[in-house]
Design an enzyme around this catalytic site. Structure first.
Site, PDB file in Angstrom:
ATOM      1  CG  HIS A  98      -1.639   1.273   1.392  1.00 20.10           C
ATOM      2  ND1 HIS A  98      -2.443   1.937   0.272  1.00 20.10           N
ATOM      3  CD2 HIS A  98      -1.756   2.008   2.365  1.00 20.10           C
ATOM      4  CE1 HIS A  98      -2.873   3.080   0.828  1.00 20.10           C
ATOM      5  NE2 HIS A  98      -2.664   3.177   2.011  1.00 20.10           N
ATOM      6  CG  HIS A 100      -0.964   7.478   0.719  1.00 21.33           C
ATOM      7  ND1 HIS A 100      -2.395   7.880   1.090  1.00 21.33           N
ATOM      8  CD2 HIS A 100      -0.743   6.569   1.660  1.00 21.33           C
ATOM      9  CE1 HIS A 100      -2.818   7.335   2.106  1.00 21.33           C
ATOM     10  NE2 HIS A 100      -2.106   6.341   2.552  1.00 21.33           N
ATOM     11  CG  ASP A 123       4.023  -4.827 -21.429  1.00 23.29           C
ATOM     12  OD1 ASP A 123       3.371  -5.569 -22.187  1.00 23.29           O
ATOM     13  OD2 ASP A 123       5.159  -3.758 -21.627  1.00 23.29           O
ATOM     14  CG  HIS A 174      -7.140   5.103   1.090  1.00 17.65           C
ATOM     15  ND1 HIS A 174      -7.335   4.068   2.159  1.00 17.65           N
ATOM     16  CD2 HIS A 174      -5.705   5.344   1.535  1.00 17.65           C
ATOM     17  CE1 HIS A 174      -6.524   4.040   2.914  1.00 17.65           C
ATOM     18  NE2 HIS A 174      -5.363   4.573   2.469  1.00 17.65           N
ATOM     19  CE1 TYR A 232       9.789  -8.279 -22.488  1.00 18.35           C
ATOM     20  CE2 TYR A 232      10.128  -8.973 -20.334  1.00 18.35           C
ATOM     21  CZ  TYR A 232      10.139  -8.239 -21.152  1.00 18.35           C
ATOM     22  OH  TYR A 232      11.166  -6.801 -20.810  1.00 18.35           O
TER      23      TYR A 232
END
Length: 234
Positions: A98, A100, A123, A174, A232
């Site tokens: 997580h 910001h 991708d 958020h 790839y």
């Protein structure tokens, strides 16, 4: 509990957390990485509010699969409950991040999903990165971090999105959460998410009528990197 395995988990989580400010995704203490080991029945996560420059691998917090702290020491990240919900709902993931990060937060604050405007997006993310609904006042007051996890799960269920194919989400007002097979991959997905968020923002400024890339191009770029026929890389 296997102490050697746990030590390696703490080191991986520590290194992954340090990677966030290095990648420009985090300022101050605005981010966290966790890893789960379902066999050991533990989660390791960044301690709450500790500056990255002062953290040590031993500071990483160990909890059970419900988020109960198992070792004496620092308090876990305040976002732990969200991580726990995601691990329970998405059993195929092994790490959650997580942040910001600036550009992803812009889309979250706007309450918009992030369209797949190009192959850089395709991708990593097989289609738009969804944005959740706004949490209600009751959800925020009652159990904010738990409800944040629940609204992410709700969004993926309602839109029938595979969390492995779209390893990230924008939480309305958020910010972003991403996940992956390990902490390094989960952090990489956060890096990609913020880059494509900035690319999409500037793309819309250049061309206000832009549409997402066609399905055949999305398919080509996603599946050449993912799935049994991927070709790839080495």
């Amino acid at each position: 509990m296997n102490n050697e395995q746990l030590k390696k988990m703490k080191e991986r989580v520590f290194i992954a957390n340090l990677a966030l400010p290095k990648a420009g995704l985090v300022k101050l203490t605005w981010g966290n990485v966790s890893e789960i080991n379902r066999e050991l029945e533990v989660i390791v996560i960044k301690p709450s509010g500790v500056p990255y420059s002062k953290m040590k691998a031993d500071d990483m917090v160990v909890t059970d699969l419900d988020g109960k702290v198992l070792e004496e020491g620092m308090k876990p990240s305040s976002d732990l409950a969200t991580h726990v919900i995601l691990y329970k709902a998405f059993p195929e993931i092994h790490s959650v991040v997580h942040t910001h990060s600036k550009h992803a937060v812009m889309w979250a604050q706007a309450g918009r999903e992030l369209p797949a405007y190009g192959t850089t997006h395709a991708d990593t993310f097989y289609g738009a990165v969804p944005c959740t609904r706004q949490l209600t006042e009751e959800e925020v007051k009652t159990s904010y971090e738990v409800e944040t996890g629940q609204v992410i799960v709700e969004t993926f269920k309602e839109l029938s999105i595979d969390p492995e194919a779209v390893p990230g989400v924008l939480v309305y007002g958020h910010g972003p959460f991403t996940w992956g097979a390990n902490p390094q991959k989960a952090v990489e997905n956060s890096v990609v998410l913020d880059e494509i968020a900035e690319m999409a923002l500037q793309t819309e400024r250049i061309n206000r009528t832009i549409k997402p890339i066609p399905q055949y191009l999305l398919d080509k770029h996603y599946f050449r990197k993912h799935g049994k026929n991927a070709y790839y890389g080495q």
